[in-house]
Scaffold this motif. Structure first.
Motif, PDB file in Angstrom:
ATOM      1  N   HIS A 179    -114.937 -28.752  65.827  1.00  0.00           N
ATOM      2  CA  HIS A 179    -114.589 -27.771  64.807  1.00  0.00           C
ATOM      3  C   HIS A 179    -114.341 -26.433  65.500  1.00  0.00           C
ATOM      4  N   LEU A 219    -117.260 -21.397  68.308  1.00  0.00           N
ATOM      5  CA  LEU A 219    -117.189 -20.177  67.510  1.00  0.00           C
ATOM      6  C   LEU A 219    -116.517 -19.085  68.312  1.00  0.00           C
ATOM      7  N   PHE A 245    -113.572 -22.322  65.120  1.00  0.00           N
ATOM      8  CA  PHE A 245    -113.710 -21.200  64.201  1.00  0.00           C
ATOM      9  C   PHE A 245    -113.206 -19.925  64.869  1.00  0.00           C
TER      10      PHE A 245
END
Length: 148
Positions: free
Chosen positions: A116, A95, A118
């Motif tokens: 992932h 993040l 972000f």
């Protein structure tokens, strides 16, 4: 399958009967050896410690500092903590990816995991007097991050 390491014998493994009754297999990866010095015994903890402090971790963290706002020590700490839980199932999320330094460390040390990322790719949304960050600071190029 029930797997145990150094110090176990098939008759001392708790749960062996249950596993075998269900058709499972019990494996001792390293039988205790009377000639083996206690300091030389195989140990998962020792293996993880060796990996954490290996040159590979150090090199990955050094490389990542060029793409991160985090200093080397913080990246190395993150790498060490990630390695402690890398055996768990699931994906990894980064993040606030910025330029991808942390993502680089995570990807290199847990390449079997899906990562992932972000980020807004627009930098800090407002001036933050508590952290001394200015609006627009840490703007990142998403394409540059993808090439890492």
């Amino acid at each position: 399958m029930l797997v145990c390491g150094y110090g176990y014998t098939s008759d001392t493994i708790v749960g062996r009967e249950l596993v075998e009754s269900w058709g499972g297999k019990v494996v001792v990866t390293c039988e205790k050896d009377a000639n083996l010095n206690l300091q030389d015994e195989p140990s998962t903890t020792k293996i993880i410690h060796k990996v954490i402090h290996s040159r590979d971790v150090v090199e990955v963290c050094r490389l990542a500092t060029a793409y991160s706002v985090n200093p080397f020590d913080k990246l190395k700490l993150m790498a060490e903590e990630m390695l402690k839980v890398s055996h768990l199932t699931g994906d990894i999320a980064d993040l606030g990816t910025y330029r991808g330094g942390s993502a680089l460390v995570l990807c290199r040390l847990a390449s079997e995991k899906h990562l992932h990322l972000f980020d807004t790719w627009e930098g800090t949304p407002y001036d933050d007097p508590l952290c001394h960050h200015k609006k627009g600071e840490w703007i990142a190029n998403k394409e540059e991050c993808q090439t890492l």
